[in-house]
Design a protein around this motif. Structure first.
Motif, PDB file in Angstrom:
ATOM      1  N   GLY A  33     -26.297  33.518 -14.430  1.00 64.70           N
ATOM      2  CA  GLY A  33     -27.039  32.138 -14.015  1.00 64.70           C
ATOM      3  C   GLY A  33     -26.694  31.719 -12.809  1.00 64.70           C
ATOM      4  N   ASP A  34     -26.910  32.642 -11.709  1.00 63.22           N
ATOM      5  CA  ASP A  34     -26.775  32.240 -10.350  1.00 63.22           C
ATOM      6  C   ASP A  34     -27.779  32.904  -9.393  1.00 63.22           C
ATOM      7  N   SER A  35     -28.478  32.504  -8.503  1.00 61.24           N
ATOM      8  CA  SER A  35     -29.698  32.967  -8.048  1.00 61.24           C
ATOM      9  C   SER A  35     -29.275  34.072  -6.996  1.00 61.24           C
ATOM     10  N   HIS A  36     -27.909  34.116  -6.569  1.00 59.90           N
ATOM     11  CA  HIS A  36     -27.537  35.415  -5.725  1.00 59.90           C
ATOM     12  C   HIS A  36     -27.421  36.665  -6.597  1.00 59.90           C
ATOM     13  N   THR A  37     -27.350  36.519  -7.817  1.00 57.91           N
ATOM     14  CA  THR A  37     -27.485  37.884  -8.391  1.00 57.91           C
ATOM     15  C   THR A  37     -28.186  38.925  -8.076  1.00 57.91           C
ATOM     16  N   GLY A  75     -26.143  18.647   2.679  1.00 56.29           N
ATOM     17  CA  GLY A  75     -25.095  18.495   1.793  1.00 56.29           C
ATOM     18  C   GLY A  75     -24.473  19.626   0.862  1.00 56.29           C
ATOM     19  N   ARG A  76     -25.052  20.848   1.391  1.00 56.21           N
ATOM     20  CA  ARG A  76     -24.528  22.135   0.458  1.00 56.21           C
ATOM     21  C   ARG A  76     -23.371  22.289   0.462  1.00 56.21           C
ATOM     22  N   GLN A  77     -22.687  22.105   1.746  1.00 55.83           N
ATOM     23  CA  GLN A  77     -20.920  22.456   1.876  1.00 55.83           C
ATOM     24  C   GLN A  77     -20.374  20.974   1.815  1.00 55.83           C
ATOM     25  N   SER A  83     -21.768  31.824   4.533  1.00 55.99           N
ATOM     26  CA  SER A  83     -22.440  31.867   3.144  1.00 55.99           C
ATOM     27  C   SER A  83     -23.836  31.884   3.356  1.00 55.99           C
ATOM     28  N   ASN A  84     -24.622  31.381   2.309  1.00 56.40           N
ATOM     29  CA  ASN A  84     -26.085  31.771   2.090  1.00 56.40           C
ATOM     30  C   ASN A  84     -26.979  30.258   2.235  1.00 56.40           C
ATOM     31  N   ARG A  85     -26.505  29.423   2.216  1.00 59.59           N
ATOM     32  CA  ARG A  85     -27.463  28.025   2.333  1.00 59.59           C
ATOM     33  C   ARG A  85     -27.055  26.914   3.082  1.00 59.59           C
ATOM     34  N   GLY A  88     -16.676  33.777   3.770  1.00 59.47           N
ATOM     35  CA  GLY A  88     -16.515  33.921   2.443  1.00 59.47           C
ATOM     36  C   GLY A  88     -17.695  34.021   1.676  1.00 59.47           C
ATOM     37  N   SER A  89     -17.921  33.957   0.300  1.00 60.60           N
ATOM     38  CA  SER A  89     -18.981  33.839  -0.314  1.00 60.60           C
ATOM     39  C   SER A  89     -19.368  35.099  -0.977  1.00 60.60           C
ATOM     40  N   CYS A  90     -20.059  35.330  -1.771  1.00 63.06           N
ATOM     41  CA  CYS A  90     -20.679  36.726  -2.509  1.00 63.06           C
ATOM     42  C   CYS A  90     -21.701  37.149  -1.275  1.00 63.06           C
ATOM     43  N   THR A  91     -22.120  36.342  -0.161  1.00 65.01           N
ATOM     44  CA  THR A  91     -22.685  36.940   0.973  1.00 65.01           C
ATOM     45  C   THR A  91     -21.962  37.833   1.793  1.00 65.01           C
ATOM     46  N   ASP A 114     -15.249  31.167 -11.011  1.00 66.25           N
ATOM     47  CA  ASP A 114     -15.435  31.354  -9.564  1.00 66.25           C
ATOM     48  C   ASP A 114     -15.945  29.954  -8.802  1.00 66.25           C
ATOM     49  N   HIS A 115     -17.065  29.320  -9.457  1.00 67.64           N
ATOM     50  CA  HIS A 115     -17.790  28.345  -8.921  1.00 67.64           C
ATOM     51  C   HIS A 115     -16.882  27.089  -8.379  1.00 67.64           C
ATOM     52  N   ASN A 116     -16.262  26.574  -9.330  1.00 74.90           N
ATOM     53  CA  ASN A 116     -15.380  25.406  -9.211  1.00 74.90           C
ATOM     54  C   ASN A 116     -13.660  25.472  -9.056  1.00 74.90           C
ATOM     55  N   GLY A 148     -12.482  37.087  -9.293  1.00 75.47           N
ATOM     56  CA  GLY A 148     -13.204  36.631  -8.059  1.00 75.47           C
ATOM     57  C   GLY A 148     -14.654  36.000  -8.208  1.00 75.47           C
ATOM     58  N   ILE A 149     -15.503  35.953  -7.111  1.00 76.10           N
ATOM     59  CA  ILE A 149     -16.765  35.720  -7.210  1.00 76.10           C
ATOM     60  C   ILE A 149     -17.543  36.858  -8.073  1.00 76.10           C
ATOM     61  N   VAL A 150     -18.499  36.326  -9.068  1.00 71.06           N
ATOM     62  CA  VAL A 150     -19.165  36.879  -9.728  1.00 71.06           C
ATOM     63  C   VAL A 150     -19.809  38.345  -9.089  1.00 71.06           C
ATOM     64  N   HIS A 151     -20.367  38.028  -8.042  1.00 71.54           N
ATOM     65  CA  HIS A 151     -21.233  38.939  -7.417  1.00 71.54           C
ATOM     66  C   HIS A 151     -20.313  40.176  -6.680  1.00 71.54           C
ATOM     67  N   VAL A 152     -18.983  39.513  -6.389  1.00 63.63           N
ATOM     68  CA  VAL A 152     -18.041  40.409  -5.748  1.00 63.63           C
ATOM     69  C   VAL A 152     -17.525  41.457  -6.877  1.00 63.63           C
ATOM     70  N   GLY A 201     -12.792  32.815  -4.667  1.00 62.21           N
ATOM     71  CA  GLY A 201     -13.532  31.835  -5.311  1.00 62.21           C
ATOM     72  C   GLY A 201     -14.717  31.367  -4.303  1.00 62.21           C
ATOM     73  N   CYS A 202     -15.658  30.898  -4.915  1.00 57.98           N
ATOM     74  CA  CYS A 202     -16.860  30.460  -4.305  1.00 57.98           C
ATOM     75  C   CYS A 202     -16.735  29.617  -3.282  1.00 57.98           C
ATOM     76  N   SER A 203     -15.852  28.643  -3.335  1.00 54.91           N
ATOM     77  CA  SER A 203     -15.363  27.638  -2.179  1.00 54.91           C
ATOM     78  C   SER A 203     -16.475  26.701  -1.504  1.00 54.91           C
ATOM     79  N   ALA A 204     -16.383  26.859  -0.217  1.00 50.37           N
ATOM     80  CA  ALA A 204     -17.358  25.880   0.557  1.00 50.37           C
ATOM     81  C   ALA A 204     -18.643  26.590   0.471  1.00 50.37           C
ATOM     82  N   CYS A 205     -19.043  27.589  -0.145  1.00 46.80           N
ATOM     83  CA  CYS A 205     -20.269  28.056  -0.216  1.00 46.80           C
ATOM     84  C   CYS A 205     -21.465  26.965  -1.201  1.00 46.80           C
ATOM     85  N   LEU A 206     -20.580  26.192  -1.930  1.00 45.62           N
ATOM     86  CA  LEU A 206     -21.413  25.216  -2.571  1.00 45.62           C
ATOM     87  C   LEU A 206     -20.535  23.824  -2.875  1.00 45.62           C
ATOM     88  N   ALA A 207     -19.218  24.083  -2.438  1.00 42.68           N
ATOM     89  CA  ALA A 207     -18.314  22.901  -2.335  1.00 42.68           C
ATOM     90  C   ALA A 207     -18.249  22.173  -3.654  1.00 42.68           C
TER      91      ALA A 207
HETATM   92  S1  SF4 Z   1     -23.957  31.787  -3.792  1.00 41.16           S
HETATM   93 FE1  SF4 Z   1     -21.931  30.583  -3.535  1.00 41.16          FE
HETATM   94  S2  SF4 Z   1     -21.674  29.469  -5.492  1.00 41.16           S
HETATM   95 FE2  SF4 Z   1     -23.166  31.236  -5.757  1.00 41.16          FE
HETATM   96  S3  SF4 Z   1     -22.077  32.987  -6.533  1.00 41.16           S
HETATM   97 FE3  SF4 Z   1     -22.299  33.123  -4.274  1.00 41.16          FE
HETATM   98  S4  SF4 Z   1     -20.387  32.296  -3.422  1.00 41.16           S
HETATM   99 FE4  SF4 Z   1     -20.687  31.548  -5.413  1.00 41.16          FE
END
Ligand code: SF4
Lengths: 481, 198
Positions: A127-131, A432-434, A426-428, A343-346, A62-64, A106-110, A404-410
């Protein structure tokens, strides 16, 4: 001794306590993705260790990953290499792998919740803080580093000191146009980005009790943005209805047994928290951020605070506003924006797209705005189509991308150019995050929709003509499964 | 992964008195594409350190030859945000063995301890003293004594105790990691797992 919800789940998973050290905590479910797992597998290999319980780990890419033309080979060789590593490692160790193009991808948290991997009372890491998202089900879920990914693969355990406990109550009723995202951004703005560091949070009160699972996931997802390791909400009928019948959920007799456990998952009436806070939900407005951390948020009709009014150093504050190109005392309303990212897991679940649709329906995307609508998973993508939301988007001049995670972390090509403003769900909003030099305004899907059709920061409440229509869109087809 | 043992570290320090330094600044996401743990130090603080055309930004502390050393002193809430262990790797790979701050984000702190970077949390007053001392004399040295759990500002002799669990301290002093420990109790873990309902 009385226990909190957190205590109950934690204590059930402690394999052993180390004197003067952390607890050895058993992990029920482990989610991995392409970015933070390759080095962990390398570590296993160099130590000659096997994965102890491959059936407890699930891999998704999902991330890249690109969010267009996913049927083509991934062009960026480094990304392609990571995706290949995830696939070959998963195959080698017998781990379920939902790679690019897989219908469960899809995104791991979705995808975790969608397939019933996420369950009440479980311990879940990734291994992702939004777990922390998975805490919405009354699970203990938190992000870990790569060394810990290796630990979980090797032993299904990690070593963690037990955090302190905080309860955040939000009482009353949310007003029109106020979403779970706003509740979370409001709480973070009150606590700052480090206000809950060292704590695990339980969210309680009427506002969360009435919230859908999607909304609860949005709130728990953002727990990390106030420094908390995670956040959780006691499971109830809403939770059980969501979990029941999904692929990895317990079935038949196992379900009845699981329910016995699930029903114990609430804080005892007189349980003690290290810290307890209460907010009035009716006082929350649609929120937007103006700075470079998620704690720098205000009600959309408010002005950017002066440096003296905020906690922390003036130099850091001015650096942040300088990066954003904003000034103290300005209103956010009317500021021109260039991009919108939904988008994003948020906020990449079906309810978020319903909310977005409720505002853009019958309107047109502002000409100068580039909008990226990125579903959190293929299932969300399919729902968007089935429910007719895609038609609404198309008519209004929007296109839909692939999950995908897309522009959440670009990490892929979805980068906001330097100096441009993006209203993002998204969440951050870090520098430069995006994308290098990008400027992010975090907000709800409703605020994003209002900005997308007007081209400037706009109070979505002005565009909600009929509250009835909004809630009927949001509540439509609550559960398609 | 094995790392160097840590006992006593005496070094000059690099000051970064910015608050809420998040892991996206420490190592931006676009540099997370490696499948091996090498070379992350080159991209430490990439976007603060280099212009888009890759020329160094003269005003960033890592580009100022006056400051050097194995200790990084950061502002409050250091390491917030993403759980990427790459942030700790980049710090280690660049040559830092210790990060000092008045407050650390949880996951970052854990990651550091797991890979051999010692996070030393000091009082805000002590952090201010360190910044003042380094700014007035970049050659001012700090001494981190892990066995004694003390940090000393050598020019003045001012000292503070810091916290670390005895388990993690033992690990850092011997270069052990958690997997060594967990492998040794595998039988106990398997027995535990067999009794879990899920
Ligand atoms: S925070 Fe962003 S990069 Fe991390 S899992 Fe969620 S959508 Fe993906």
């Amino acid at each position: 001794m009385t226990k909190t919800l957190f205590d109950k789940v934690w204590d059930k998973h402690v394999v052993r306590k180390i004197e003067g050290g952390p607890d050895v905590l058993f992990i029920d479910r482990h989610l991995i993705h392409e970015v933070t797992s390759p080095v962990a597998f390398l570590g296993l290999k160099s130590r000659g260790i096997k994965v102890l319980y491959p059936e407890r780990t699930f891999a998704t890419a999902d991330h890249n990953t690109p969010t267009i033309n996913q049927h083509l080979p991934v062009a960026d060789p480094l990304s392609a290499n990571q995706l290949k590593a995830l696939e070959s490692n998963s195959n080698e160790y017998g781990i379920s792998h939902w790679g690019l193009g897989h219908q469960k991808n899809g995104i791991v948290h979705v995808v975790g919740p969608e397939h019933g991997i996420t369950q009440p009372g479980a311990t879940i890491v990734c291994g992702d803080s939004h777990t922390s998202t998975h805490g919405a089900f009354g699970a203990i879920a938190f992000g870990i580093g790569t060394s810990e990914v290796e630990m979980v693969l090797a032993s299904q355990c990690i070593m963690q000191p037990k955090p302190k406990k905080m309860r955040i109550n939000v009482t009353g009723k949310l007003s029109k146009g106020v979403t779970p995202k706003d509740v979370a951004l409001y709480i973070i703005s009150q606590l700052t980005t480090s206000g809950a560091t060292g704590y695990f949070v339980e969210y309680a009160g009427e506002v969360f009790e009435k919230m859908s699972m999607e909304g609860r996931m949005t709130v728990c997802n953002l727990s990390i943005e106030m420094g908390a390791r995670g956040g959780m909400i006691a499971p109830d009928e809403t939770t059980f209805n969501y979990v029941k019948g999904r692929e990895f959920s317990p079935k038949g007799e196992a379900w009845d047994k699981a329910m016995e456990y699930y029903k114990t998952l609430k804080s005892d009436a007189d349980a003690v928290f290290d810290k307890e806070l209460t907010f009035d939900g009716s006082a929350i407005e649609p929120m937007i951020t103006y700075g470079t951390n998620p704690g720098m948020g205000i009600g959309i009709s408010h002005e950017i605070p002066n440096a003296e009014e905020v906690e922390g150093g003036v130099a850091t504050y001015n650096k942040s506003l300088g990066y954003m190109g904003f000034h103290e005392g300005e209103s956010m309303l009317g500021k021109k924006i260039d991009y919108v990212f939904v988008g994003s897991c948020t906020n990449g679940r079906i309810e978020d797209f319903r909310a977005f649709a409720s505002i853009v329906k019958g309107k047109k995307k502002a000409d100068h705005v580039t909008a990226w609508l990125v579903p959190g998973s293929h299932i969300v993508e399919a729902q968007i189509k089935e429910e007719g939301l895609l038609d609404i988007f198309t008519e209004a001049g929007f296109t839909l991308r692939q999950p995908g995670c897309s522009a959440c972390l670009a990490m892929n090509d979805d980068k906001i150019p330097a100096g441009k403003y993006s209203v993002s769900t998204s969440n951050r909003n870090f520098e430069g995050r995006q994308g290098p030099g990008s400027r992010t305004l975090l907000a709800s899907p409703l605020v994003a929709a209002a900005a997308a059709v007007t081209g400037v920061v706009t109070d979505p409440r002005e565009l909600i003509e009929d509250e009835g229509i909004l809630s009927s869109v949001i509540n439509k087809v609550k559960d398609l499964f | 992964m094995a790392y160097d043992k840590f006992t006593i570290l005496r070094s000059t320090a690099v000051p970064l008195p910015i608050e809420n330094v998040d892991t996206d600044q420490i190592i931006p996401a676009r540099f997370l594409k490696a499948t091996e743990r090498v070379g992350f130090g080159d991209n430490l603080f990439r976007d603060w350190r280099y212009n888009p055309d890759n020329t160094p930004k003269a005003d960033f502390v890592l580009n100022n030859p006056v400051y050097s050393g194995k200790i990084l002193v950061g502002g409050k809430n250091f390491g917030s945000g993403s759980s990427r262990e790459h942030a700790a790797w980049a710090i280690y790979d660049y040559g830092f063995r210790c990060v000092v701050s008045s407050f650390f984000a949880d996951i970052f702190k854990n990651n550091c301890l797991n890979i051999g970077v010692l996070p030393v949390q000091v009082s805000p007053e002590f952090a201010d003293k360190i910044f003042t001392a380094i700014h007035s004399d970049p050659k001012a040295e700090l001494e981190i004594n892990l066995p004694e759990q003390t940090i000393t500002l050598l020019p003045t002799g001012e000292q503070e105790k810091f916290d670390i669990s005895s388990y993690k301290k033992e690990n850092m002093m011997n270069g052990f990691d958690d997997i060594d420990y967990l492998q040794n109790i595998k039988g106990e873990i398997e027995e535990f797992a067999s009794e879990l309902p899920f």
